[in-house]
Design an enzyme around this catalytic site. Structure first.
Site, PDB file in Angstrom:
ATOM      1  N   SER A 153       0.919  -1.044  -0.117  1.00 34.19           N
ATOM      2  CA  SER A 153       0.111   0.274  -0.059  1.00 34.19           C
ATOM      3  C   SER A 153       0.748   1.291   0.031  1.00 34.19           C
ATOM      4  O   SER A 153       1.975   1.175   0.475  1.00 34.19           O
ATOM      5  CB  SER A 153      -0.933  -0.034   1.272  1.00 34.19           C
ATOM      6  N   TYR A 166      -1.498  -1.643  10.105  1.00 37.78           N
ATOM      7  CA  TYR A 166      -1.867  -1.699   8.680  1.00 37.78           C
ATOM      8  C   TYR A 166      -0.454  -1.220   7.970  1.00 37.78           C
ATOM      9  O   TYR A 166       0.107  -1.702   7.192  1.00 37.78           O
ATOM     10  CB  TYR A 166      -2.928  -0.918   8.129  1.00 37.78           C
TER      11      TYR A 166
HETATM   12  N1  LIG Z   1      -8.281   0.125  -1.921  1.00 39.77           N
HETATM   13  C1  LIG Z   1      -7.498   0.691  -1.712  1.00 39.77           C
HETATM   14  O1  LIG Z   1      -7.399   2.110  -1.744  1.00 39.77           O
HETATM   15  C2  LIG Z   1      -6.143   0.203  -1.320  1.00 39.77           C
HETATM   16  C3  LIG Z   1      -4.974   1.038  -1.341  1.00 39.77           C
HETATM   17  C4  LIG Z   1      -3.830   0.255  -0.858  1.00 39.77           C
HETATM   18  C5  LIG Z   1      -3.580  -1.076  -0.471  1.00 39.77           C
HETATM   19  N2  LIG Z   1      -4.921  -1.725  -0.563  1.00 39.77           N
HETATM   20  C6  LIG Z   1      -4.891  -3.231  -0.365  1.00 39.77           C
HETATM   21  O2  LIG Z   1      -5.391  -3.771  -1.555  1.00 39.77           O
HETATM   22  C7  LIG Z   1      -5.780  -5.240  -1.123  1.00 39.77           C
HETATM   23  C8  LIG Z   1      -7.288  -5.637  -1.607  1.00 39.77           C
HETATM   24  O3  LIG Z   1      -8.137  -4.409  -0.948  1.00 39.77           O
HETATM   25  P1  LIG Z   1      -9.356  -3.919  -1.808  1.00 39.77           P
HETATM   26  O4  LIG Z   1      -9.142  -2.544  -1.636  1.00 39.77           O
HETATM   27  O5  LIG Z   1      -9.544  -4.604  -3.072  1.00 39.77           O
HETATM   28  O6  LIG Z   1     -10.426  -4.157  -0.512  1.00 39.77           O
HETATM   29  P2  LIG Z   1     -11.842  -5.199  -0.910  1.00 39.77           P
HETATM   30  O7  LIG Z   1     -12.306  -5.087   0.761  1.00 39.77           O
HETATM   31  O8  LIG Z   1     -12.622  -4.907  -1.766  1.00 39.77           O
HETATM   32  O9  LIG Z   1     -11.251  -6.559  -0.872  1.00 39.77           O
HETATM   33  C9  LIG Z   1     -10.461  -7.190   0.233  1.00 39.77           C
HETATM   34  C10 LIG Z   1     -10.885  -8.846  -0.202  1.00 39.77           C
HETATM   35  O10 LIG Z   1     -10.189  -9.449   0.829  1.00 39.77           O
HETATM   36  C11 LIG Z   1     -11.086 -10.692   1.436  1.00 39.77           C
HETATM   37  N3  LIG Z   1     -10.439 -10.768   2.589  1.00 39.77           N
HETATM   38  C12 LIG Z   1     -10.420 -10.491   3.881  1.00 39.77           C
HETATM   39  N4  LIG Z   1      -9.943 -11.203   4.993  1.00 39.77           N
HETATM   40  C13 LIG Z   1      -9.352 -12.226   4.347  1.00 39.77           C
HETATM   41  C14 LIG Z   1      -8.828 -13.455   4.770  1.00 39.77           C
HETATM   42  N5  LIG Z   1      -8.332 -13.565   6.071  1.00 39.77           N
HETATM   43  N6  LIG Z   1      -8.785 -14.548   3.880  1.00 39.77           N
HETATM   44  C15 LIG Z   1      -9.264 -14.246   2.657  1.00 39.77           C
HETATM   45  N7  LIG Z   1      -9.889 -13.379   2.124  1.00 39.77           N
HETATM   46  C16 LIG Z   1      -9.925 -12.223   2.863  1.00 39.77           C
HETATM   47  C17 LIG Z   1     -12.312  -9.950   1.894  1.00 39.77           C
HETATM   48  O11 LIG Z   1     -13.167 -10.729   1.939  1.00 39.77           O
HETATM   49  C18 LIG Z   1     -12.436  -9.159   0.490  1.00 39.77           C
HETATM   50  O12 LIG Z   1     -13.126  -9.570  -0.625  1.00 39.77           O
HETATM   51  C19 LIG Z   1      -5.692  -5.279   0.604  1.00 39.77           C
HETATM   52  O13 LIG Z   1      -4.543  -5.881   0.743  1.00 39.77           O
HETATM   53  C20 LIG Z   1      -5.536  -3.542   0.604  1.00 39.77           C
HETATM   54  O14 LIG Z   1      -4.858  -3.588   2.024  1.00 39.77           O
HETATM   55  C21 LIG Z   1      -6.097  -1.214  -1.259  1.00 39.77           C
END
Ligand SMILES: NC(=O)c1ccc[n+]([C@@H]2O[C@H](COP(=O)([O-])OP(=O)(O)OC[C@H]3O[C@@H](n4cnc5c(N)ncnc54)[C@H](O)[C@@H]3O)[C@@H](O)[C@H]2O)c1
Length: 287
Positions: A153, A166
């Site tokens: 991230s 985080y």
């Molecule tokens: N959206 C953003 O702005 C952003 C920015 C930087 C990093 N991220 C990272 O991107 C990644 C994906 O997040 P996203 O934004 O797509 O969010 P999201 O909430 O849409 O997707 C995350 C998915 O992970 C699943 N999940 C959570 N815990 C889990 C577990 N223990 N085992 C298996 N699956 C699990 C959830 O059910 C969900 O479907 C994450 O690692 C997040 O930290 C997101």
């Protein structure tokens, strides 16, 4: 020849679903791994016959080990790609308020809930451990090379004071990538990570998404651009790629502070090998 096979964790939604969709369009078979059985199954269904859903809690090693074994077998004994992407924000805040701090019956302070570290960092390390095992056993089916991508991230480059765990977990992903990437490439496995800025997904509550300024949105297409960069270059490894708006920024380690730090960082390997070879086993320094 069988199709290449990928696992994407957290693929029931957001970034993971976008990457899974992209892999299908590139001719991959994809395992959608997610904790959520409803969104996970729906995502796999929407991707068609080359996708399957395996419910997984990446923070449980047995669950993740089962995922990799089932994915490898479903893919006709082949695994080529893994995006260790599942992530959660802080489940308990380190700065807990005075009147919310808890002690147990012995008067000992109850531990902080560190689920975030388990999902965002430990599961990524175990995922790489499992990935390496199955990539090495994919040669007969036409594979044998691997692309491992982890989701860090912007918080893994800067910081998010509201979410200290985080932030720590995402820094950990960057460290893992930089340390392991240059080593695994000798085995035909590349290890890189993405550091997205703000991507509109379910990670963010809907009312916050609505308020977020549009000019600060990084689209999912920037994520898939990074995936293409990794897939398109078998020598690209150990890279930390910041994703902001429509651009990829390859971020380097900080400069060495001085020649002493450079020597420790780059040339001391011989020293460590020779010195540790002399440590008697009974000291058990590896336990
Ligand atoms: N959206 C953003 O702005 C952003 C920015 C930087 C990093 N991220 C990272 O991107 C990644 C994906 O997040 P996203 O934004 O797509 O969010 P999201 O909430 O849409 O997707 C995350 C998915 O992970 C699943 N999940 C959570 N815990 C889990 C577990 N223990 N085992 C298996 N699956 C699990 C959830 O059910 C969900 O479907 C994450 O690692 C997040 O930290 C997101």
């Amino acid at each position: 020849m069988s199709k290449p096979v990928g696992i994407v964790t957290g693929a029931g939604s957001g970034i993971g679903l976008a990457v899974a969709t992209h892999l299908i369009s590139k001719g991959y078979k994809v395992v959608v791994a997610d904790l959520n059985p409803t969104t996970g199954a729906a995502a796999a269904k929407s991707l068609g016959p080359d996708a399957t859903f395996i419910q997984t809690d990446v923070s449980s090693y047995p669950s993740q080990a089962r995922l990799f074994k089932q994915a490898y077998e479903w893919g006709s004994n082949r695994l080529d790609f893994c995006h260790a992407n599942a992530g959660v924000d802080d489940r308990q805040i380190l700065y807990e308020e005075f009147d919310k701090e808890e002690v147990d019956e012995n008067g000992l302070v109850k531990p902080l809930n560190t689920k975030t570290m388990a999902v965002n960092l430990e599961a990524v390390i175990q995922g790489l451990w499992l990935f390496k095992y199955y990539v090495r056993r994919s040669k007969e089916a036409g594979g044998g090379k691997g692309t491992f991508v982890a989701t860090s991230s912007s918080a893994g480059l800067y910081m998010m004071t509201t979410n200290p765990q985080y932030t720590a977990s995402k820094y950990g992903v960057v460290g893992l990538t930089r340390a392991a990437g240059p080593v695994f490439v000798k085995d035909g496995i590349t290890v890189n990570c993405i550091c997205p800025a703000f991507v509109p997904t379910n990670l963010c509550p809907p009312h916050v998404l609505e308020l977020w300024p549009k000019e600060h949105i990084t689209p999912l297409s920037t994520v898939t651009k990074a995936i293409d960069a990794f897939l398109g270059d078998e020598t690209m490894t150990g890279q930390t790629v910041e994703l902001s708006l429509d651009k990829l920024y390859f971020r380097q380690m900080p400069e060495w502070a001085n020649d002493s730090q450079r020597w420790i960082g780059t040339e001391s390997l011989d020293f460590w090998e020779k010195a540790y070879a002399k440590v008697p086993e009974k000291e058990g320094y590896k336990t």
